[in-house]
Design an enzyme around this catalytic site. Structure first.
Site, mmCIF file in Angstrom:
data_model
loop_
_atom_site.group_PDB
_atom_site.id
_atom_site.type_symbol
_atom_site.label_atom_id
_atom_site.label_comp_id
_atom_site.label_asym_id
_atom_site.label_seq_id
_atom_site.Cartn_x
_atom_site.Cartn_y
_atom_site.Cartn_z
ATOM 1 N N CYS A 79 -3.323 43.839 1.707
ATOM 2 C CA CYS A 79 -4.530 43.738 2.530
ATOM 3 C C CYS A 79 -4.593 44.100 4.020
ATOM 4 O O CYS A 79 -4.273 45.178 4.331
ATOM 5 C CB CYS A 79 -5.271 42.447 2.135
ATOM 6 S SG CYS A 79 -7.226 42.561 2.326
ATOM 7 N N HIS A 167 -5.076 41.637 -3.727
ATOM 8 C CA HIS A 167 -4.087 40.628 -3.828
ATOM 9 C C HIS A 167 -3.463 40.383 -5.101
ATOM 10 O O HIS A 167 -4.120 39.917 -5.932
ATOM 11 C CB HIS A 167 -5.138 39.317 -3.203
ATOM 12 C CG HIS A 167 -5.425 39.452 -1.942
ATOM 13 N ND1 HIS A 167 -4.455 38.885 -0.648
ATOM 14 C CD2 HIS A 167 -6.598 39.744 -1.304
ATOM 15 C CE1 HIS A 167 -5.399 38.876 0.187
ATOM 16 N NE2 HIS A 167 -6.701 39.550 0.093
ATOM 17 N N GLU A 169 -1.103 38.459 -5.520
ATOM 18 C CA GLU A 169 -0.787 36.871 -5.858
ATOM 19 C C GLU A 169 -1.612 35.958 -6.636
ATOM 20 O O GLU A 169 -1.572 34.847 -7.127
ATOM 21 C CB GLU A 169 -0.456 36.298 -4.288
ATOM 22 C CG GLU A 169 -1.591 36.056 -3.655
ATOM 23 C CD GLU A 169 -2.067 37.312 -2.639
ATOM 24 O OE1 GLU A 169 -2.622 37.178 -1.647
ATOM 25 O OE2 GLU A 169 -1.557 38.248 -2.822
ATOM 26 N N SER A 221 7.622 5.651 -1.024
ATOM 27 C CA SER A 221 6.320 5.553 -1.151
ATOM 28 C C SER A 221 5.961 5.120 -2.778
ATOM 29 O O SER A 221 4.908 4.920 -2.752
ATOM 30 C CB SER A 221 5.634 6.636 -0.546
ATOM 31 O OG SER A 221 5.584 7.644 -1.538
ATOM 32 N N GLY A 222 6.992 5.555 -3.538
ATOM 33 C CA GLY A 222 6.470 5.420 -5.052
ATOM 34 C C GLY A 222 5.975 6.877 -5.512
ATOM 35 O O GLY A 222 6.089 7.149 -6.667
ATOM 36 N N GLY A 223 5.993 7.868 -4.470
ATOM 37 C CA GLY A 223 5.631 8.964 -4.983
ATOM 38 C C GLY A 223 6.670 10.079 -5.414
ATOM 39 O O GLY A 223 8.049 9.725 -5.109
#
EC number: 6.3.5.2
Length: 509
Positions: A79, A167, A169, A221-223
């Site tokens: 683009c 595009h 993607e 953090s537990g994440g």
């Protein structure tokens, strides 16, 4: 150094998506601002120029010296990138007579050119531009068109330099992944050997060299991100990694006990710290979202710093920073002003004097999960929805009290467990409940009530950059609403948030 594709960012909303699509081909890539180009070393096998919200015709529009790449590595302009190449090399870019935005069909496809191999005639592509390439230089071949855009794609004679005005993607370009594979694999010659196994092997080896016998402290953090980072560092240095899991009083119901137990079951050297009251004291009377974030950040640093000093000779701080955090902190026009203050990309206070180690700072979230699965981390951690750093503090609109936290924890628990029981949890990117600063009239039994309102929020997304509200079944929402109102004392009304991002955000604060 692994072979890679270099993506130059001109500010497009789709730049991260280009990188994700290249990574899906098992090829490593990096995004760099167009005005901060790294050295073009032998490991860079190709360059992609992104789109942009700017016009190449504007004064001061983003520009780049094409001689850095042309004839040295394959080059693909997407683009804006294609329009920039056409204009700089003697072509003409003009305002589109009809602004082409949305789906279009390719009316000409010259599949003799490697970029368009296996791209079919009438293939659907996604256009998003208000300019168009009116004329190309003499050494350009026009290799694809749409009914309204003559130059949908071009190639420069005798060099692997291509441009496309659509595009590839985005998923609306139905054969976009094929086109990117043609460029990355067939034209650039990348070997597609960048996998989770290779990443883990090379990262652990690098961590061993970097850290040696040094001690590292890491806040869990537990994440997903901090957990995967911890396991990688643990595999490199074992008990020299000291993990700290702080209960800030703003976690989900029973999360502190449950996650702490799961970490210890993973063999991590982890210490739990109950600091609930310190956070509540710091938040007392604060209503403004950013003030709450900053108060939480300050107390966390104070608690974390105090615990870190109990460990002798710590040299490093481990962090679960991932690639989107890094990209957002260095935009094409300098550091972004929109990053929320709970993002901490190397944002340490000076007094901590620790070096930073971030083993995940080249990965997207889905790649972090894949690495975690390869490492054998429990799906209970890897499959968790994202949870904000300030926790329930930014899901309680207004001031924070332990009583409000307790109400929201109960509501959140019913909602999240309900999603899991109904088999809906994995269809949702992120879900949670918000406690609103309003009371509502209701009737329970024969009595009039005047109690709290909660909003339920569930969104679908790929990476959190954009999100759509999740179309949960009405019957499910009805059951959850009834259960919340019947079981959570202090709540008499439940609403469902049907806003998408943009214009709304996922969190309310």
């Amino acid at each position: 150094m692994a072979e890679q594709i270099l993506i130059l960012d001109f500010g497009s909303q789709y730049t991260q998506l280009i990188a994700r699509r290249v990574r899906e081909l098992n090829v490593y890539c990096e995004i760099h601002p167009y005005n901060h180009i790294p050295p073009i070393t032998d490991d860079i096998k190709g360059v992609i120029l992104s789109g942009s919200p700017c016009s190449v015709r504007e004064e001061g529009a983003p520009d780049v010296d094409l001689s850095l790449f042309r004839g040295k590595v394959p080059l693909l302009g997407v683009c804006y990138g294609a329009q920039l190449m056409a204009q700089k090399l003697g072509g003409s870019v003009v305002p589109s007579k009809i602004r082409e935005y949305g789906r279009a069909k390719l009316s000409k496809v010259d599949s003799h050119f490697p970029l368009l191999k296996e791209i079919t005639l009438h293939s659907q592509v996604w256009m998003s531009h208000s300019d168009t390439i009116a004329e190309v230089p003499a050494n350009f071949d026009i290799i694809s068109s749409t009914p309204s855009v003559n130059v949908a794609a071009f190639k420069i004679h005798d060099e692997n330099t291509y441009g496309i005005q659509f595009h590839p993607e985005v998923t609306h370009s139905t054969e976009g992944k094929t086109l990117l594979r043609n460029f990355v694999v067939h034209i650039c010659g990348c070997s597609q050997d960048w996998t989770s196994d290779i990443f883990i092997e090379s990262t652990i080896e690098d961590l061993k060299k970097k850290l040696g016998n040094d001690k590292v402290v890491l806040g869990l953090s537990g994440g997903v991100d901090s957990s995967v980072a911890a396991v990688l560092i643990h595999k490199a240095i074992g008990k020299n990694l000291h993990c700290i899991f702080v209960d800030n009083g703003l976690l989900r119901k029973n999360e502190y006990e449950d996650v702490l137990a799961s970490y210890q079951g993973m063999g991590l050297n982890v210490k739990g710290v109950d600091a609930k009251q310190r956070f509540y004291d710091a938040l007392a009377g604060l209503e403004e979202p950013e003030a709450k974030r900053k108060a939480i950040g300050k107390v966390f640093i104070d608690v974390f710093d105090a615990e870190s000093h109990r460990i002798e000779d710590v040299k490093w701080l481990g962090q679960g920073t991932i690639y989107p955090d890094v990209i957002e902190s260095v935009s094409v026009k300098g550091p972004s002003a929109t990053i929320k203050s709970h993002h901490n990309v190397g944002g340490l206070p000076d007094f901590m004097k620790l070096k930073v180690v971030e083993p995940l700072n080249t990965l997207f979230k889905d790649e972090v999960r894949n690495v975690g699965r390869t490492l054998g981390i429990s799906e209970n951690i890897l499959g968790r929805h994202p949870f904000p750093g300030p926790g329930l503090a930014i899901r309680i609109l207004g001031d924070i009290t332990p009583e409000k936290v307790a109400i929201l924890q109960e509501v959140d628990s019913i909602f999240i467990n309900g999603l899991k029981s109904a088999g809906l949890y994995n269809q949702v990117w992120q879900a949670g409940a918000i406690l609103l600063p309003v009371n509502s009239v209701g009737v329970m039994g024969d009595e009039r009530t005047y109690e709290k309102v909660v909003a339920l929020r569930a969104v679908t997304s790929v990476d959190g950059m954009t999100a759509d509200w999740c179309h949960l079944p009405y019957e499910f929402l009805g059951d959850i609403s009834n259960e919340i109102i019947n079981k959570v004392k202090g709540v008499n009304r439940v609403v469902y948030d049907i806003s998408s991002k943009p214009p709304a955000t996922i969190e309310w604060e």
